[in-house]
Write a protein that holds these residues in place. Sequence first.
Motif, PDB file in Angstrom:
ATOM      1  N   THR A  24       0.567  -1.043  -0.018  1.00  0.00           N
ATOM      2  CA  THR A  24       0.113   0.084  -0.214  1.00  0.00           C
ATOM      3  C   THR A  24       0.958   1.322   0.026  1.00  0.00           C
ATOM      4  O   THR A  24       0.667   2.203  -0.675  1.00  0.00           O
ATOM      5  CB  THR A  24      -0.858   0.044   1.318  1.00  0.00           C
ATOM      6  OG1 THR A  24      -1.773  -1.253   1.266  1.00  0.00           O
ATOM      7  CG2 THR A  24      -1.712   1.227   1.366  1.00  0.00           C
ATOM      8  N   VAL A  25       1.852   1.237   0.858  1.00  0.00           N
ATOM      9  CA  VAL A  25       2.632   2.458   0.986  1.00  0.00           C
ATOM     10  C   VAL A  25       3.436   2.584  -0.457  1.00  0.00           C
ATOM     11  O   VAL A  25       3.480   3.908  -0.874  1.00  0.00           O
ATOM     12  CB  VAL A  25       3.641   2.244   2.088  1.00  0.00           C
ATOM     13  CG1 VAL A  25       4.794   3.382   2.005  1.00  0.00           C
ATOM     14  CG2 VAL A  25       3.024   2.265   3.518  1.00  0.00           C
ATOM     15  N   LEU A  26       4.088   1.720  -1.050  1.00  0.00           N
ATOM     16  CA  LEU A  26       4.898   1.863  -2.278  1.00  0.00           C
ATOM     17  C   LEU A  26       4.264   1.976  -3.431  1.00  0.00           C
ATOM     18  O   LEU A  26       4.519   2.805  -4.683  1.00  0.00           O
ATOM     19  CB  LEU A  26       5.655   0.766  -2.139  1.00  0.00           C
ATOM     20  CG  LEU A  26       6.822   0.869  -1.095  1.00  0.00           C
ATOM     21  CD1 LEU A  26       7.852  -0.384  -1.141  1.00  0.00           C
ATOM     22  CD2 LEU A  26       7.631   2.136  -0.797  1.00  0.00           C
ATOM     23  N   LEU A  27       3.023   1.185  -3.640  1.00  0.00           N
ATOM     24  CA  LEU A  27       2.414   0.962  -4.883  1.00  0.00           C
ATOM     25  C   LEU A  27       0.874   1.600  -4.922  1.00  0.00           C
ATOM     26  O   LEU A  27       0.585   1.257  -6.055  1.00  0.00           O
ATOM     27  CB  LEU A  27       2.332  -0.516  -5.448  1.00  0.00           C
ATOM     28  CG  LEU A  27       3.754  -1.233  -5.341  1.00  0.00           C
ATOM     29  CD1 LEU A  27       3.607  -2.710  -5.518  1.00  0.00           C
ATOM     30  CD2 LEU A  27       4.682  -0.672  -6.187  1.00  0.00           C
ATOM     31  N   VAL A  28       0.522   1.754  -3.859  1.00  0.00           N
ATOM     32  CA  VAL A  28      -1.013   2.300  -4.017  1.00  0.00           C
ATOM     33  C   VAL A  28      -1.112   3.620  -3.470  1.00  0.00           C
ATOM     34  O   VAL A  28      -1.624   4.517  -4.258  1.00  0.00           O
ATOM     35  CB  VAL A  28      -1.715   1.340  -2.961  1.00  0.00           C
ATOM     36  CG1 VAL A  28      -3.204   1.831  -2.990  1.00  0.00           C
ATOM     37  CG2 VAL A  28      -2.061  -0.322  -3.460  1.00  0.00           C
ATOM     38  N   SER A  55     -15.796  -2.420  -6.818  1.00  0.00           N
ATOM     39  CA  SER A  55     -15.994  -3.817  -7.007  1.00  0.00           C
ATOM     40  C   SER A  55     -16.474  -4.036  -8.606  1.00  0.00           C
ATOM     41  O   SER A  55     -16.200  -5.087  -9.046  1.00  0.00           O
ATOM     42  CB  SER A  55     -17.580  -3.957  -6.354  1.00  0.00           C
ATOM     43  OG  SER A  55     -17.385  -3.778  -4.945  1.00  0.00           O
ATOM     44  N   ILE A  56     -16.734  -2.906  -9.317  1.00  0.00           N
ATOM     45  CA  ILE A  56     -16.959  -3.201 -10.726  1.00  0.00           C
ATOM     46  C   ILE A  56     -15.593  -3.650 -11.443  1.00  0.00           C
ATOM     47  O   ILE A  56     -15.733  -4.461 -12.305  1.00  0.00           O
ATOM     48  CB  ILE A  56     -17.687  -1.796 -11.475  1.00  0.00           C
ATOM     49  CG1 ILE A  56     -19.126  -1.476 -10.896  1.00  0.00           C
ATOM     50  CG2 ILE A  56     -17.501  -1.938 -12.813  1.00  0.00           C
ATOM     51  CD1 ILE A  56     -19.458  -0.272 -11.429  1.00  0.00           C
ATOM     52  N   PHE A  57     -14.593  -2.805 -11.046  1.00  0.00           N
ATOM     53  CA  PHE A  57     -13.051  -3.279 -11.379  1.00  0.00           C
ATOM     54  C   PHE A  57     -12.943  -4.683 -10.954  1.00  0.00           C
ATOM     55  O   PHE A  57     -12.316  -5.292 -11.918  1.00  0.00           O
ATOM     56  CB  PHE A  57     -12.219  -2.123 -10.939  1.00  0.00           C
ATOM     57  CG  PHE A  57     -12.030  -0.918 -11.573  1.00  0.00           C
ATOM     58  CD1 PHE A  57     -11.606  -0.925 -13.190  1.00  0.00           C
ATOM     59  CD2 PHE A  57     -12.497   0.301 -11.343  1.00  0.00           C
ATOM     60  CE1 PHE A  57     -11.521   0.054 -13.705  1.00  0.00           C
ATOM     61  CE2 PHE A  57     -12.388   1.386 -11.860  1.00  0.00           C
ATOM     62  CZ  PHE A  57     -12.010   1.618 -13.364  1.00  0.00           C
ATOM     63  N   GLY A  58     -13.182  -4.982  -9.924  1.00  0.00           N
ATOM     64  CA  GLY A  58     -12.900  -6.325  -9.218  1.00  0.00           C
ATOM     65  C   GLY A  58     -13.629  -7.338 -10.149  1.00  0.00           C
ATOM     66  O   GLY A  58     -13.023  -8.493 -10.420  1.00  0.00           O
ATOM     67  N   PHE A  59     -14.880  -7.070 -10.267  1.00  0.00           N
ATOM     68  CA  PHE A  59     -15.731  -8.121 -11.260  1.00  0.00           C
ATOM     69  C   PHE A  59     -15.329  -8.136 -12.648  1.00  0.00           C
ATOM     70  O   PHE A  59     -15.208  -9.152 -13.402  1.00  0.00           O
ATOM     71  CB  PHE A  59     -17.382  -8.006 -11.026  1.00  0.00           C
ATOM     72  CG  PHE A  59     -17.695  -8.185  -9.577  1.00  0.00           C
ATOM     73  CD1 PHE A  59     -17.702  -9.676  -9.482  1.00  0.00           C
ATOM     74  CD2 PHE A  59     -18.257  -7.276  -8.933  1.00  0.00           C
ATOM     75  CE1 PHE A  59     -18.199 -10.035  -8.011  1.00  0.00           C
ATOM     76  CE2 PHE A  59     -18.801  -7.368  -7.746  1.00  0.00           C
ATOM     77  CZ  PHE A  59     -18.640  -9.075  -7.134  1.00  0.00           C
ATOM     78  N   GLY A  60     -14.630  -7.224 -13.133  1.00  0.00           N
ATOM     79  CA  GLY A  60     -14.054  -6.976 -14.483  1.00  0.00           C
ATOM     80  C   GLY A  60     -12.686  -7.839 -14.536  1.00  0.00           C
ATOM     81  O   GLY A  60     -12.720  -8.706 -15.558  1.00  0.00           O
ATOM     82  N   PHE A  80      -7.163  -5.847 -11.074  1.00  0.00           N
ATOM     83  CA  PHE A  80      -7.293  -6.128  -9.877  1.00  0.00           C
ATOM     84  C   PHE A  80      -6.653  -5.128  -8.968  1.00  0.00           C
ATOM     85  O   PHE A  80      -7.178  -4.465  -7.850  1.00  0.00           O
ATOM     86  CB  PHE A  80      -6.945  -7.418  -9.347  1.00  0.00           C
ATOM     87  CG  PHE A  80      -7.062  -7.968  -7.980  1.00  0.00           C
ATOM     88  CD1 PHE A  80      -8.163  -8.434  -7.300  1.00  0.00           C
ATOM     89  CD2 PHE A  80      -5.800  -7.672  -6.881  1.00  0.00           C
ATOM     90  CE1 PHE A  80      -8.296  -8.641  -6.082  1.00  0.00           C
ATOM     91  CE2 PHE A  80      -6.095  -7.826  -5.577  1.00  0.00           C
ATOM     92  CZ  PHE A  80      -7.259  -8.346  -5.173  1.00  0.00           C
ATOM     93  N   HIS A  81      -5.514  -4.700  -9.472  1.00  0.00           N
ATOM     94  CA  HIS A  81      -4.812  -3.724  -8.928  1.00  0.00           C
ATOM     95  C   HIS A  81      -5.586  -2.301  -8.677  1.00  0.00           C
ATOM     96  O   HIS A  81      -5.438  -1.435  -7.890  1.00  0.00           O
ATOM     97  CB  HIS A  81      -3.295  -3.417  -9.471  1.00  0.00           C
ATOM     98  CG  HIS A  81      -2.517  -2.547  -8.773  1.00  0.00           C
ATOM     99  ND1 HIS A  81      -2.136  -2.566  -7.332  1.00  0.00           N
ATOM    100  CD2 HIS A  81      -2.095  -1.228  -9.186  1.00  0.00           C
ATOM    101  CE1 HIS A  81      -1.299  -1.513  -7.096  1.00  0.00           C
ATOM    102  NE2 HIS A  81      -1.252  -0.710  -8.090  1.00  0.00           N
ATOM    103  N   ILE A  82      -6.128  -1.970 -10.006  1.00  0.00           N
ATOM    104  CA  ILE A  82      -6.968  -0.820  -9.846  1.00  0.00           C
ATOM    105  C   ILE A  82      -8.120  -1.108  -8.997  1.00  0.00           C
ATOM    106  O   ILE A  82      -8.214   0.264  -8.349  1.00  0.00           O
ATOM    107  CB  ILE A  82      -7.625  -0.602 -11.539  1.00  0.00           C
ATOM    108  CG1 ILE A  82      -6.321  -0.187 -12.396  1.00  0.00           C
ATOM    109  CG2 ILE A  82      -8.424   0.602 -11.456  1.00  0.00           C
ATOM    110  CD1 ILE A  82      -6.661  -0.212 -13.867  1.00  0.00           C
ATOM    111  N   SER A  83      -8.864  -1.874  -8.955  1.00  0.00           N
ATOM    112  CA  SER A  83      -9.866  -2.412  -8.001  1.00  0.00           C
ATOM    113  C   SER A  83      -9.284  -2.004  -6.611  1.00  0.00           C
ATOM    114  O   SER A  83     -10.021  -1.186  -5.780  1.00  0.00           O
ATOM    115  CB  SER A  83     -10.387  -3.550  -7.970  1.00  0.00           C
ATOM    116  OG  SER A  83     -11.033  -3.840  -7.075  1.00  0.00           O
TER     117      SER A  83
END
Length: 287
Positions: A24-28, A55-60, A80-83
């Motif tokens: 989270t600190v480095l990549l999010v 959730s929409i990105f996750g289900f994508g 998933f990372h975007i989600s």
Amino acid sequence: MPRVKVTLQEIRERTYKPVDAWWTVLLVDPLAARLVRLVAPYRWITPNVLTLVASIFGFGAAACFASGERGALVAGGVLFHISFVVDCMDGKIARLNGTGTMFGQWLDFVLDRVRIFFIALALFGGQFARTGNTAYLWLMAMAIFLDLFRYLNGAQMAKVRRAMKDQLNAYRLPSASEPDADDETADDLTGPAGGGSLKSRIGETLRRNRIRTHLFSGIEYEMTVFIIAPITGLIFPVTIAAGAGLLTFELFLIYKLFRTCQRFPGRLAAARAAYDEHAAERVTSSV
């Protein structure tokens, strides 16, 4: 009309956690903070809206994983990372704009768990459909179990630590500075700050950069299984390695909790004795 944009520094100060997972600190956080700066002035973009978008990105991502094809797996990992980035934004918006609600906390938790379940189902089910290898079904069961276990285990450990803390606080003297009961079971594998050992210096360096020393938590587990594994195409070995890493850290935390629980009766008795002695002295001095 949108409000005036806040600065990145204000977002960091008001929304960043003191310590967080290294992923989270480095990549999010660097990306999430800039996106929060863009959307924060628009009050209709609430934490619940962002939870639904995540959730929409996750289900994508799940749809991509279900196909089982190499290119789709990479796309699924990116989605998933975007989600996850958007999912981190909802908490930041809640803290920044004061728009968080109890229902929003429930919605975020439930949709997170539902999203992970279907993503795991799609990733490993897609590989089973493509290869016919039943080992992927066992891998799916393991991945879902470990993700659920770490959530339940974390919640229950927090409950036990909170109960010990409350009991100690009942006998806390006004000037007492003894650490809380949960300090000893926090996810810190390097021990308390201070000292000149290599372990202490590593811990201090990590904390100075907001990185907690529990280096493989549930966040890193999910990111490894649902981003690194599909993007590299090494789904089986990466998932097994991630599961072993998560289980190792969870067992270590359970051991830490066990040791704290063993010491707790003595600490409680000492706190009670000190409290009774202090109360007796106050009665004597008032006579």
